[in-house]
Design a protein around this motif. Structure first.
Motif, short mmCIF file in Angstrom:
data_model
loop_
_atom_site.label_atom_id
_atom_site.label_comp_id
_atom_site.label_asym_id
_atom_site.label_seq_id
_atom_site.Cartn_x
_atom_site.Cartn_y
_atom_site.Cartn_z
N LEU A 296 2.59 -3.55 7.47
CA LEU A 296 2.32 -5.15 6.48
C LEU A 296 0.78 -4.68 5.16
O LEU A 296 0.24 -3.49 5.52
CB LEU A 296 1.44 -5.42 8.04
N ALA A 297 0.37 -5.34 4.99
CA ALA A 297 -0.53 -5.24 3.60
C ALA A 297 -1.71 -6.78 4.25
O ALA A 297 -1.55 -7.60 2.95
CB ALA A 297 0.07 -5.06 2.90
N PRO A 298 -2.07 -6.68 4.97
CA PRO A 298 -3.15 -7.59 4.86
C PRO A 298 -4.74 -7.61 3.92
O PRO A 298 -5.32 -6.70 3.85
CB PRO A 298 -4.04 -7.72 6.18
N LYS A 299 -4.97 -8.29 3.24
CA LYS A 299 -5.82 -8.64 2.39
C LYS A 299 -7.51 -9.21 2.60
O LYS A 299 -6.74 -10.17 3.15
CB LYS A 299 -5.25 -9.05 0.37
N ILE A 300 -8.27 -8.53 2.50
CA ILE A 300 -9.94 -9.44 2.50
C ILE A 300 -10.35 -9.39 1.15
O ILE A 300 -10.85 -8.69 0.31
CB ILE A 300 -10.79 -8.45 2.84
N PRO A 301 -10.29 -11.03 0.56
CA PRO A 301 -10.85 -11.00 -0.84
C PRO A 301 -12.41 -10.75 -0.89
O PRO A 301 -13.32 -11.14 0.13
CB PRO A 301 -10.56 -12.66 -0.89
#
Length: 189
Positions: A152-157
């Motif tokens: 997985l590759a969740p992103k936090i802006p």
């Protein structure tokens, strides 16, 4: 220029009851080696937590309630990965390891599980975002246990140079109310 923190550590579980909204539907400290560039020393990966009450799932055949009715079981056993800082935030490269086990009532050779990844802001109990995923596990002939890896590759802006070290990424299985009650009863034993 992207900066990377390669240190996603060993899971420490968090309680579901403390997470409010997740009950309806751990954190790990990152340390280890120092980044090569002192300017990036303060940037770290978010804390990762496997929600204890949602770490396992037991599936029963229709109407089944005892262990002879189990079609399959699965557990999120570990995780690994790193995070990469970019100009628009941080991407968490997360590998979840799932151990699946064939139950005595299983028909066929495949089981499907739903799990989630939620992101919580610093000092907030409820997640800011949550995504659900589905994975299928095939059991080779004669094999009762299988380990799979979910990438997985969740992103936090985040604004440039903001630090994600106080953010939390929470993972667990997406359970029915009956499955959650089963897990809670098992924990009490």
């Amino acid at each position: 220029m992207d900066r990377r923190d390669r240190n996603i550590g060993t899971p420490v579980r968090k309680s579901l009851l403390a997470l409010g909204i997740l009950a309806l539907s751990g954190c790990s400290m990152f340390g280890g080696g120092q980044p090569a560039n002192p300017a990036t020393a303060a940037l770290a990966c978010p804390k990762i937590g496997i929600v204890r009450e949602l770490q396992e799932v037991t599936q029963f055949r229709a109407g089944g309630k005892d262990m002879t009715d189990v079609t399959s079981r699965a557990a999120i056993t570990d995780y690994s990965g790193n995070c990469e800082y970019g100009s628009d935030g941080v991407t968490i490269n997360l590998n979840l390891f799932v151990l699946a086990e064939r139950g005595p009532a299983m028909q066929g050779d495949q089981a499907t599980y739903r799990y989630f990844v939620a992101v919580a802001r610093p000092d907030e109990e409820n997640p800011a975002s949550k995504a659900e995923f589905e994975t299928s596990v095939a059991f080779p002939k004669g094999q009762t246990r299988v380990v799979t890896k979910e990438e997985l590759a969740p992103k936090i802006p985040l604004p440039k140079d903001a630090n994600a070290k106080s953010w939390r990424v929470l993972v667990g299985f997406q359970l029915t109310p009956e499955q959650l009650n089963f897990n809670l009863a098992q924990i009490k034993r």
